[in-house]
Design a protein around this motif. Structure first.
Motif, PDB file in Angstrom:
ATOM      1  N   HIS A 107       0.859  -1.183   0.000  1.00 43.01           N
ATOM      2  CA  HIS A 107       0.000   0.000   0.000  1.00 43.01           C
ATOM      3  C   HIS A 107       0.896   1.233   0.000  1.00 43.01           C
ATOM      4  O   HIS A 107       2.075   1.147   0.326  1.00 43.01           O
ATOM      5  CB  HIS A 107      -0.887   0.010   1.248  1.00 43.01           C
ATOM      6  N   MET A 108       0.332   2.360  -0.328  1.00 40.58           N
ATOM      7  CA  MET A 108       1.141   3.582  -0.334  1.00 40.58           C
ATOM      8  C   MET A 108       0.446   4.717   0.388  1.00 40.58           C
ATOM      9  O   MET A 108      -0.753   4.665   0.656  1.00 40.58           O
ATOM     10  CB  MET A 108       1.508   3.998  -1.757  1.00 40.58           C
ATOM     11  N   GLY A 109       1.244   5.714   0.729  1.00 41.60           N
ATOM     12  CA  GLY A 109       0.724   6.901   1.397  1.00 41.60           C
ATOM     13  C   GLY A 109       1.739   8.029   1.294  1.00 41.60           C
ATOM     14  O   GLY A 109       2.769   7.899   0.643  1.00 41.60           O
ATOM     15  N   ARG A 110       1.436   9.118   1.976  1.00 43.37           N
ATOM     16  CA  ARG A 110       2.324  10.291   1.992  1.00 43.37           C
ATOM     17  C   ARG A 110       2.391  10.812   3.417  1.00 43.37           C
ATOM     18  O   ARG A 110       1.381  10.822   4.127  1.00 43.37           O
ATOM     19  CB  ARG A 110       1.804  11.369   1.043  1.00 43.37           C
ATOM     20  N   CYS A 111       3.581  11.247   3.820  1.00 39.66           N
ATOM     21  CA  CYS A 111       3.744  11.784   5.166  1.00 39.66           C
ATOM     22  C   CYS A 111       5.007  12.626   5.245  1.00 39.66           C
ATOM     23  O   CYS A 111       5.799  12.673   4.305  1.00 39.66           O
ATOM     24  CB  CYS A 111       3.800  10.656   6.205  1.00 39.66           C
ATOM     25  N   THR A 112       5.198  13.268   6.391  1.00 39.63           N
ATOM     26  CA  THR A 112       6.412  14.051   6.636  1.00 39.63           C
ATOM     27  C   THR A 112       7.327  13.382   7.654  1.00 39.63           C
ATOM     28  O   THR A 112       8.465  13.802   7.808  1.00 39.63           O
ATOM     29  CB  THR A 112       6.061  15.463   7.157  1.00 39.63           C
ATOM     30  N   ASP A 113       6.849  12.352   8.344  1.00 40.86           N
ATOM     31  CA  ASP A 113       7.635  11.698   9.391  1.00 40.86           C
ATOM     32  C   ASP A 113       7.449  10.182   9.280  1.00 40.86           C
ATOM     33  O   ASP A 113       6.430   9.639   9.729  1.00 40.86           O
ATOM     34  CB  ASP A 113       7.180  12.212  10.768  1.00 40.86           C
ATOM     35  N   MET A 114       8.438   9.522   8.695  1.00 43.08           N
ATOM     36  CA  MET A 114       8.331   8.082   8.452  1.00 43.08           C
ATOM     37  C   MET A 114       8.240   7.286   9.752  1.00 43.08           C
ATOM     38  O   MET A 114       7.442   6.352   9.858  1.00 43.08           O
ATOM     39  CB  MET A 114       9.518   7.571   7.626  1.00 43.08           C
ATOM     40  N   ALA A 115       9.040   7.630  10.753  1.00 39.50           N
ATOM     41  CA  ALA A 115       9.026   6.887  12.024  1.00 39.50           C
ATOM     42  C   ALA A 115       7.661   6.998  12.700  1.00 39.50           C
ATOM     43  O   ALA A 115       7.130   6.011  13.209  1.00 39.50           O
ATOM     44  CB  ALA A 115      10.136   7.376  12.945  1.00 39.50           C
ATOM     45  N   ALA A 116       7.079   8.187  12.692  1.00 37.55           N
ATOM     46  CA  ALA A 116       5.756   8.372  13.296  1.00 37.55           C
ATOM     47  C   ALA A 116       4.690   7.604  12.504  1.00 37.55           C
ATOM     48  O   ALA A 116       3.758   7.033  13.086  1.00 37.55           O
ATOM     49  CB  ALA A 116       5.399   9.852  13.365  1.00 37.55           C
ATOM     50  N   THR A 117       4.848   7.565  11.195  1.00 36.89           N
ATOM     51  CA  THR A 117       3.905   6.822  10.355  1.00 36.89           C
ATOM     52  C   THR A 117       4.013   5.329  10.634  1.00 36.89           C
ATOM     53  O   THR A 117       2.996   4.632  10.725  1.00 36.89           O
ATOM     54  CB  THR A 117       4.155   7.130   8.870  1.00 36.89           C
ATOM     55  N   LEU A 118       5.230   4.840  10.812  1.00 41.30           N
ATOM     56  CA  LEU A 118       5.419   3.430  11.156  1.00 41.30           C
ATOM     57  C   LEU A 118       4.740   3.109  12.492  1.00 41.30           C
ATOM     58  O   LEU A 118       4.051   2.095  12.622  1.00 41.30           O
ATOM     59  CB  LEU A 118       6.912   3.099  11.201  1.00 41.30           C
ATOM     60  N   ASP A 119       4.898   3.983  13.470  1.00 41.25           N
ATOM     61  CA  ASP A 119       4.212   3.804  14.765  1.00 41.25           C
ATOM     62  C   ASP A 119       2.695   3.761  14.576  1.00 41.25           C
ATOM     63  O   ASP A 119       2.012   2.908  15.142  1.00 41.25           O
ATOM     64  CB  ASP A 119       4.556   4.944  15.731  1.00 41.25           C
ATOM     65  N   HIS A 120       2.173   4.689  13.784  1.00 42.50           N
ATOM     66  CA  HIS A 120       0.733   4.761  13.528  1.00 42.50           C
ATOM     67  C   HIS A 120       0.225   3.469  12.866  1.00 42.50           C
ATOM     68  O   HIS A 120      -0.807   2.921  13.264  1.00 42.50           O
ATOM     69  CB  HIS A 120       0.412   5.969  12.647  1.00 42.50           C
ATOM     70  N   LEU A 121       0.945   3.002  11.856  1.00 43.66           N
ATOM     71  CA  LEU A 121       0.535   1.780  11.164  1.00 43.66           C
ATOM     72  C   LEU A 121       0.579   0.569  12.092  1.00 43.66           C
ATOM     73  O   LEU A 121      -0.296  -0.301  12.024  1.00 43.66           O
ATOM     74  CB  LEU A 121       1.410   1.546   9.931  1.00 43.66           C
ATOM     75  N   MET A 122       1.574   0.514  12.967  1.00 42.78           N
ATOM     76  CA  MET A 122       1.642  -0.581  13.939  1.00 42.78           C
ATOM     77  C   MET A 122       0.413  -0.575  14.841  1.00 42.78           C
ATOM     78  O   MET A 122      -0.210  -1.616  15.061  1.00 42.78           O
ATOM     79  CB  MET A 122       2.910  -0.483  14.791  1.00 42.78           C
ATOM     80  N   ARG A 123       0.057   0.608  15.350  1.00 38.19           N
ATOM     81  CA  ARG A 123      -1.115   0.701  16.228  1.00 38.19           C
ATOM     82  C   ARG A 123      -2.388   0.319  15.486  1.00 38.19           C
ATOM     83  O   ARG A 123      -3.250  -0.368  16.020  1.00 38.19           O
ATOM     84  CB  ARG A 123      -1.248   2.115  16.805  1.00 38.19           C
ATOM     85  N   ARG A 124      -2.505   0.751  14.265  1.00 43.11           N
ATOM     86  CA  ARG A 124      -3.735   0.533  13.510  1.00 43.11           C
ATOM     87  C   ARG A 124      -3.871  -0.883  12.952  1.00 43.11           C
ATOM     88  O   ARG A 124      -4.962  -1.447  12.928  1.00 43.11           O
ATOM     89  CB  ARG A 124      -3.795   1.543  12.368  1.00 43.11           C
ATOM     90  N   MET A 125      -2.766  -1.470  12.497  1.00 43.07           N
ATOM     91  CA  MET A 125      -2.839  -2.719  11.758  1.00 43.07           C
ATOM     92  C   MET A 125      -2.373  -3.957  12.530  1.00 43.07           C
ATOM     93  O   MET A 125      -2.729  -5.069  12.155  1.00 43.07           O
ATOM     94  CB  MET A 125      -1.992  -2.639  10.476  1.00 43.07           C
ATOM     95  N   VAL A 126      -1.568  -3.758  13.584  1.00 44.65           N
ATOM     96  CA  VAL A 126      -0.936  -4.911  14.216  1.00 44.65           C
ATOM     97  C   VAL A 126      -1.336  -5.073  15.683  1.00 44.65           C
ATOM     98  O   VAL A 126      -1.756  -6.144  16.089  1.00 44.65           O
ATOM     99  CB  VAL A 126       0.609  -4.826  14.114  1.00 44.65           C
ATOM    100  N   LEU A 127      -1.186  -4.039  16.451  1.00 43.85           N
ATOM    101  CA  LEU A 127      -1.409  -4.150  17.906  1.00 43.85           C
ATOM    102  C   LEU A 127      -2.883  -4.330  18.206  1.00 43.85           C
ATOM    103  O   LEU A 127      -3.747  -3.737  17.549  1.00 43.85           O
ATOM    104  CB  LEU A 127      -0.858  -2.923  18.613  1.00 43.85           C
ATOM    105  N   ALA A 128      -3.166  -5.142  19.194  1.00 41.57           N
ATOM    106  CA  ALA A 128      -4.547  -5.353  19.619  1.00 41.57           C
ATOM    107  C   ALA A 128      -5.122  -4.065  20.180  1.00 41.57           C
ATOM    108  O   ALA A 128      -4.413  -3.317  20.855  1.00 41.57           O
ATOM    109  CB  ALA A 128      -4.605  -6.465  20.660  1.00 41.57           C
ATOM    110  N   PRO A 129      -6.393  -3.792  19.937  1.00 39.92           N
ATOM    111  CA  PRO A 129      -7.005  -2.584  20.513  1.00 39.92           C
ATOM    112  C   PRO A 129      -6.962  -2.629  22.039  1.00 39.92           C
ATOM    113  O   PRO A 129      -7.070  -3.684  22.634  1.00 39.92           O
ATOM    114  CB  PRO A 129      -8.449  -2.641  20.007  1.00 39.92           C
ATOM    115  N   GLU A 130      -6.806  -1.462  22.599  1.00 41.50           N
ATOM    116  CA  GLU A 130      -6.748  -1.394  24.073  1.00 41.50           C
ATOM    117  C   GLU A 130      -8.126  -1.310  24.661  1.00 41.50           C
ATOM    118  O   GLU A 130      -9.063  -0.891  24.109  1.00 41.50           O
ATOM    119  CB  GLU A 130      -5.919  -0.181  24.485  1.00 41.50           C
TER     120      GLU A 130
END
Length: 130
Positions: A107-130
């Motif tokens: 998939h693709m996207g656009r951002c200004t901060d790759m590390a923050a985007t990686l964190d966001h994708l981990m929370r959204r796609m991988v980590l179990a909801p809290e």
């Protein structure tokens, strides 16, 4: 203001019994050609994996994920694939395969901060909801 860059990512999945096509999302690989960014992040939930297959070899899964992280980082122990340019490594890691470790379509996207985007994708796609 930092320029907006395009990125590609794939979700890394563990498919403990390939014939059943059931999987657990365990990580993200994110790549930005413009900045040379290539990083993988993983969170292995053993209980979720064991729910799909109580006999899954967790140690083998960890070794495979560690190898993927090493290839992304281009470490000396990552072999010939780890010496490829970052984009070539990303494409090798995300190539379609029938194995215990697979990736989603890219998939693709656009951002200004790759590390923050990686964190966001981990929370959204991988980590179990809290």
């Amino acid at each position: 203001m930092r320029a907006v860059d395009s990125y590609d990512y794939a979700v890394v999945r563990v498919v403990p019994r390939v014939e059943r096509e059931e999987f657990v999302n365990v990580g993200i690989i994110l790549s930005c050609g413009a900045s040379g960014f290539l990083q993988a992040r993983f969170a292995l939930d053993e209980a979720r994996l064991r729910a799909l297959d109580p006999r899954v070899d967790i140690d083998a899964v960890r070794r495979h994920l560690d190898a993927m992280a090493a290839i992304c980082a281009g470490t000396p122990d990552s072999g010939p694939i780890g010496r490829l340019p970052p984009r070539a490594r990303f494409h090798w890691l995300t190539a379609k395969r029938s194995a215990i470790i697979q990736t989603s379509p890219t998939h693709m996207g656009r951002c200004t901060d790759m590390a923050a985007t990686l964190d966001h994708l981990m929370r959204r796609m991988v980590l179990a909801p809290e």
